[in-house]
Scaffold this motif. Structure first.
Motif, PDB file in Angstrom:
ATOM      1  N   LYS A   1       0.733  -1.286  -0.036  1.00 20.41           N
ATOM      2  CA  LYS A   1       0.265  -0.554   0.150  1.00 20.41           C
ATOM      3  C   LYS A   1       0.766   1.125  -0.143  1.00 20.41           C
ATOM      4  O   LYS A   1       0.188   2.289  -0.215  1.00 20.41           O
ATOM      5  CB  LYS A   1      -0.913  -0.162   1.563  1.00 20.41           C
ATOM      6  CG  LYS A   1      -1.946   1.199   1.543  1.00 20.41           C
ATOM      7  CD  LYS A   1      -2.811   1.116   2.368  1.00 20.41           C
ATOM      8  CE  LYS A   1      -4.289   2.233   2.823  1.00 20.41           C
ATOM      9  NZ  LYS A   1      -3.003   3.362   2.603  1.00 20.41           N
ATOM     10  N   ASP A   2       2.589   1.035   0.623  1.00 14.63           N
ATOM     11  CA  ASP A   2       2.903   2.613   0.634  1.00 14.63           C
ATOM     12  C   ASP A   2       3.403   2.528  -0.631  1.00 14.63           C
ATOM     13  O   ASP A   2       3.188   4.337  -1.177  1.00 14.63           O
ATOM     14  CB  ASP A   2       4.417   2.071   1.301  1.00 14.63           C
ATOM     15  CG  ASP A   2       4.020   1.631   2.968  1.00 14.63           C
ATOM     16  OD1 ASP A   2       4.999   1.083   3.526  1.00 14.63           O
ATOM     17  OD2 ASP A   2       2.969   1.720   3.112  1.00 14.63           O
ATOM     18  N   ILE A   3       2.924   2.043  -1.231  1.00 12.34           N
ATOM     19  CA  ILE A   3       4.412   2.335  -3.127  1.00 12.34           C
ATOM     20  C   ILE A   3       2.759   3.077  -3.536  1.00 12.34           C
ATOM     21  O   ILE A   3       3.150   4.153  -4.124  1.00 12.34           O
ATOM     22  CB  ILE A   3       4.475   1.063  -4.009  1.00 12.34           C
ATOM     23  CG1 ILE A   3       5.932   1.122  -3.203  1.00 12.34           C
ATOM     24  CG2 ILE A   3       4.717   1.275  -5.266  1.00 12.34           C
ATOM     25  CD1 ILE A   3       6.735  -0.829  -3.610  1.00 12.34           C
ATOM     26  N   LEU A   4       1.907   2.218  -3.291  1.00 11.81           N
ATOM     27  CA  LEU A   4       0.508   3.219  -4.275  1.00 11.81           C
ATOM     28  C   LEU A   4      -0.312   4.165  -3.037  1.00 11.81           C
ATOM     29  O   LEU A   4      -0.596   4.620  -4.517  1.00 11.81           O
ATOM     30  CB  LEU A   4      -0.567   2.305  -3.963  1.00 11.81           C
ATOM     31  CG  LEU A   4      -0.351   0.201  -4.858  1.00 11.81           C
ATOM     32  CD1 LEU A   4      -1.614  -0.294  -4.017  1.00 11.81           C
ATOM     33  CD2 LEU A   4      -0.888   0.329  -6.084  1.00 11.81           C
ATOM     34  N   ASP A   5      -0.568   4.849  -2.746  1.00 15.42           N
ATOM     35  CA  ASP A   5      -0.223   5.441  -1.256  1.00 15.42           C
ATOM     36  C   ASP A   5       0.471   6.626  -1.791  1.00 15.42           C
ATOM     37  O   ASP A   5       0.265   7.559  -2.892  1.00 15.42           O
ATOM     38  CB  ASP A   5      -0.381   5.458  -0.350  1.00 15.42           C
ATOM     39  CG  ASP A   5      -0.985   4.938   0.616  1.00 15.42           C
ATOM     40  OD1 ASP A   5      -0.897   4.496   1.473  1.00 15.42           O
ATOM     41  OD2 ASP A   5      -2.580   4.458  -0.330  1.00 15.42           O
TER      42      ASP A   5
END
Length: 537
Positions: free
Chosen positions: A241-245
């Protein structure tokens, strides 16, 4: 129980009541307009009603405003009050000498009565309990075919709900209704969000297509995992989720950057704007247009030049501020790019493969979200359907149980009223509608006897604290049946208030019983009030 009512407008200023049957008796010639129904309406007024004001306004018109002092006895304690016709929305709490202590709203007073009579039922007021079964001429609850109707235009649905509440069964139904309401609200929220395109709104067919796409993308993702050489590779980190965020945040910053760059471009253009010396060119026009006002055009041009000069410093400051903001945005974007690069830095892993992993994972998440909202909507719809089916089943069971209790009790009472094996009345409730009658007998007398039977059944089966039956309910009932009804009245431990006349037309035992239970005797020459406004002066 109601102990007494005192009024200085009464001929007999103090009327004392007792447990069980309380009779307001008329004379042997059945004189009208002597105060029988009015006294019953006053009893309703003492129990918190307001029909005495709204439907018997002739009393106030002719007597002027007046005061009723009264008391109740609960658990051997006597409570004293008075209520005036001029301020009938309040009741005054008194001491034993009827000296005022405090004023309370009528709602607080009826709540007190509800508590003392031990008939506290959730979502059912004291007036909704007693008002239905205080049947007095002038009220709208004398329809012998609709025994649970409170007023003429009340929906049958509301009458049925009130009956269920009286049997203290509504809380069990309310649980299902609250669940349905909650699910309905959730469905409305989802529909509104989809309408505003805050969440995807997909069809059943698109849901199926998404499922197939997700399956294919998962297969592709598995192959991408296998293609990455490094043993230390953490695929889950790549699709985290970090990368997507971070990508989402970067997109927002880039949008802001574009806005600031556009503003900077416009600002710089305004700063670089140069005056155009058009005087010589304009003077040449005079040869062709002798009347052309060259001085006016030059004056306007000079005005624009002065404005540009004045604003130039401010535009320069604006450009400086925009550059500062752009610098901050560029730094933030660079930091995000650095973080993404660090998270995606996989030794010996092809850059294309890493980017493809993120792309595929993003698509899977998007499709999963779309299907998730669709599944949520379908779950809500399914839960609502199940809850409604459960509610219908449970409500039907409760209504069947209530009708059974009432009908059994009415059969028992009917045997005491009639000795000829006459059929008892039957209450039937189907959904939100109900019927009440005796099959094969549509006579008026039977219908009103049935209504009385129904009320007595409720008095015995529920917390209903008292009944009021006016003369119109009784005058069409045959003597033998009414004599037995009076006997049944007299057996009750709860207070029953009735109006009756022509007592000598009944058998001796009934006449004596009525006489013993009479709390107020009225006649043509002894009316309720000190003034008779029905006679010509």
């Amino acid at each position: 129980m109601l102990k007494q009512i005192i009024c200085d407008k009464f001929v007999e200023q103090r009327v004392v009541f007792h447990k069980g049957l309380n009779v307001i008796a008329g004379d042997e010639i059945a004189s009208n307009s002597i105060g029988k129904s009015t006294m019953l309406m006053i009893i309703d007024f003492i129990f918190g009603g307001d029909d005495y004001i709204k439907k018997n306004h002739d009393a106030v018109d002719n007597l002027g405003h007046h005061v009723f002092k009264f008391s109740f006895i609960f658990d051997e304690n006597e409570y004293f009050f008075y209520r005036t016709t001029s301020d009938y929305k309040f009741v005054t709490v008194c001491d034993e000498n009827f000296q005022a202590q405090t004023n309370i709203k009528i709602e607080a007073y009826t709540k007190f009565l509800q508590e003392k009579y031990k008939c506290q039922i959730e979502e059912l007021s004291f007036r909704n309990i007693v008002g239905r079964y205080f049947r007095i001429y002038g009220k709208e609850n004398l329809n012998e075919r609709k025994p649970i109707q409170y007023f003429e235009k009340e929906r049958q649905k509301d009458s049925v709900v009130a009956l269920v509440k009286l049997f203290n069964k509504y809380s069990e139904i309310a649980g299902f209704e609250k669940q349905i309401t909650k699910l309905s609200e959730e469905k409305t929220v989802l529909a509104a969000a989809a309408k505003k395109e805050l969440i995807p709104n997909i069809s059943k067919s698109l849901f199926g297509q998404n499922e197939k796409k997700i399956e294919l993308l998962n297969d592709e993702l598995t192959k991408l995992k296998e293609s990455i050489v490094s043993a230390a590779l953490n695929i889950e980190a790549l699709v985290s989720k970090d990368i997507l965020d971070l990508k989402k945040k970067k997109s927002s910053l880039v949008t802001q950057k574009n806005v600031f760059e556009s503003r900077l471009k416009r600002t710089l253009t305004n700063i670089e704007n140069k005056n155009i010396n058009a005087k010589s060119e304009l003077e040449q026009l005079i040869e062709y247009f002798p009347n052309f006002n060259v001085e006016r055009v030059i004056m306007v041009d000079n005005f624009h030049s002065s404005i540009t000069s004045i604003l130039k410093d401010e535009l320069k400051n604006t450009a400086k501020e925009i550059n500062t903001q752009l610098s901050i945005l560029n730094n933030e974007i660079a930091d995000i790019d650095k973080l993404i690069k660090e998270k995606l830095s996989i030794k010996n892993a092809p850059k294309y493969t890493v980017e493809k992993v993120v792309e595929v994972a993003s698509k899977i998440k998007q499709l999963t979200d779309e299907n998730g909202f669709y599944a949520k909507k379908k779950t809500i719809e399914s839960s609502m359907k199940t809850a409604k089916e459960n509610l219908d089943t449970y409500r039907e069971a409760i209504l069947t149980e209530i009708c059974s209790q009432i009908n059994i009790q009415m059969v028992k009472l009917n045997k005491e009223i009639y000795s000829d094996n006459r059929r008892a009345p039957v209450l039937s409730i189907q959904g939100e509608r109900y019927s009440f009658n005796t099959f094969g007998d549509t006579g008026t007398g039977t219908a009103f006897a049935n209504l009385i039977t129904f009320d007595i059944a409720l008095l015995e089966l529920t917390c209903l604290p008292a009944l009021v039956h006016d003369l119109p309910l009784m005058k069409n009932i045959e003597n033998n049946a009414l004599e037995n009804i009076v006997e049944i009245y007299n057996k009750s431990n709860k207070q029953i208030f009735i109006a009756i006349d022509k007592v000598n037309s009944y058998k001796k035992e009934t006449g004596k019983l009525i006489s013993d239970r009479t709390v107020l005797q009225l006649a043509k020459n002894k009316i309720l009030f000190t003034k008779n406004w029905n006679k010509d002066l």
